[in-house]
Design a protein around this motif. Sequence first.
Motif, PDB file in Angstrom:
ATOM      1  N   ASN A  14       0.967  -1.297   0.046  1.00  0.00           N
ATOM      2  CA  ASN A  14      -0.150  -0.101   0.080  1.00  0.00           C
ATOM      3  C   ASN A  14       0.990   1.179   0.063  1.00  0.00           C
ATOM      4  O   ASN A  14       1.962   1.392   0.694  1.00  0.00           O
ATOM      5  CB  ASN A  14      -1.057  -0.041   1.206  1.00  0.00           C
ATOM      6  N   LYS A  15       0.556   2.279  -0.584  1.00  0.00           N
ATOM      7  CA  LYS A  15       1.407   3.212  -0.987  1.00  0.00           C
ATOM      8  C   LYS A  15       1.439   4.135   0.347  1.00  0.00           C
ATOM      9  O   LYS A  15       2.273   4.808   0.514  1.00  0.00           O
ATOM     10  CB  LYS A  15       0.822   4.380  -2.384  1.00  0.00           C
ATOM     11  N   SER A  16       0.318   4.446   0.922  1.00  0.00           N
ATOM     12  CA  SER A  16       0.025   5.146   1.970  1.00  0.00           C
ATOM     13  C   SER A  16       0.855   4.854   3.308  1.00  0.00           C
ATOM     14  O   SER A  16       0.930   3.430   3.655  1.00  0.00           O
ATOM     15  CB  SER A  16      -1.509   5.331   2.545  1.00  0.00           C
ATOM     16  N   GLU A  67      -3.867   1.544  -2.543  1.00  0.00           N
ATOM     17  CA  GLU A  67      -2.998   1.935  -3.814  1.00  0.00           C
ATOM     18  C   GLU A  67      -1.725   1.152  -3.788  1.00  0.00           C
ATOM     19  O   GLU A  67      -0.813   1.064  -3.112  1.00  0.00           O
ATOM     20  CB  GLU A  67      -2.647   3.581  -3.771  1.00  0.00           C
ATOM     21  N   ASP A  88       1.671  -0.037  -4.652  1.00  0.00           N
ATOM     22  CA  ASP A  88       3.146   0.476  -4.829  1.00  0.00           C
ATOM     23  C   ASP A  88       4.183  -0.368  -4.123  1.00  0.00           C
ATOM     24  O   ASP A  88       3.957  -1.012  -3.161  1.00  0.00           O
ATOM     25  CB  ASP A  88       3.069   2.088  -4.258  1.00  0.00           C
ATOM     26  N   VAL A 140       6.973   1.301  -3.078  1.00  0.00           N
ATOM     27  CA  VAL A 140       7.833   2.211  -2.470  1.00  0.00           C
ATOM     28  C   VAL A 140       8.418   1.714  -1.137  1.00  0.00           C
ATOM     29  O   VAL A 140       9.553   2.079  -0.925  1.00  0.00           O
ATOM     30  CB  VAL A 140       6.636   3.356  -2.266  1.00  0.00           C
ATOM     31  N   TRP A 141       7.563   0.608  -0.357  1.00  0.00           N
ATOM     32  CA  TRP A 141       8.241   0.359   0.972  1.00  0.00           C
ATOM     33  C   TRP A 141       9.137  -0.741   0.769  1.00  0.00           C
ATOM     34  O   TRP A 141      10.154  -0.848   1.451  1.00  0.00           O
ATOM     35  CB  TRP A 141       7.199  -0.163   1.688  1.00  0.00           C
TER      36      TRP A 141
END
Length: 271
Positions: free
Chosen positions: A33-35, A43, A45, A47-48
């Motif tokens: 999750n992006k958040s 969302e 992603d 990113v993590w």
Amino acid sequence: MKNFADAGIRFYLILVLVFLYLPILVMALLAFNKSPLYALPFEFDLVWFKALAENDRLLKAGLNSVLIALANTVIATSLGTMAAVAFGRYTFRGKTMMQALLFPPIAIPWLVIGTAMLVFFFWIGRAIGYPGIARGLHAILLGHVALSLPYVIFVVGARLNDYPKALEEAAATLGATPWQVFRRISVPILAPGVVAASLFAFAVSFDQFVISYFLAPPGVTTLPVEIYTSIRKGFTPEINAISTIIILVSMGLMLIVARFYRFGGERSGNE
């Protein structure tokens, strides 16, 4: 009534599996999750996982955990297998007492064992004039080996209980040398028990927090200790990311080993 009872048992088992695996699935999903605050809608992603690749502390702690767990697996499995064979095949004075002494390391809380090991290593360091020996990766490894040995001995010992000794006697009668008997008879039969014991040893070491927390020197941590420290400072989804990787690797390894050695047993023709 029988069908109703079967349905009730299956429903209960489903509830148990949901209770066990639902938190793991939620954690794995939130790793994507992006958040950072787990906000919805979801969302997707990576990113993590990218942030994890740049987190030197978590990566170094993870590497320490893997190296210690691998070393512990080799040492504990080797020593534990030899001890299990000695208990299973030989009779000697004090055997019953020594077998009984294998239970306390499992039954005693790890907090007590961790404190005792810290005091013991500190006392050894004072005795030899080097107090620094009380903490370090060597101390963590020795502590993990001490905790893993009983599990290895019990698992391999359980395999030895079903060991068909007549096969070794038959092979020797047919002219096989002791090395041939060991390599072609003993090793294949004991292999599933040894592999299962090594997995126990690796899991006990990799997941061990208390011993690692007590015996780790300043600036050196293992993954469980680093995760605990990170959570105290403020939770980050990077922990979800590395936990997801660990879950996927461990479950994949377990499925491969279980399939190879058929720990679940042979399937019947009706299944």
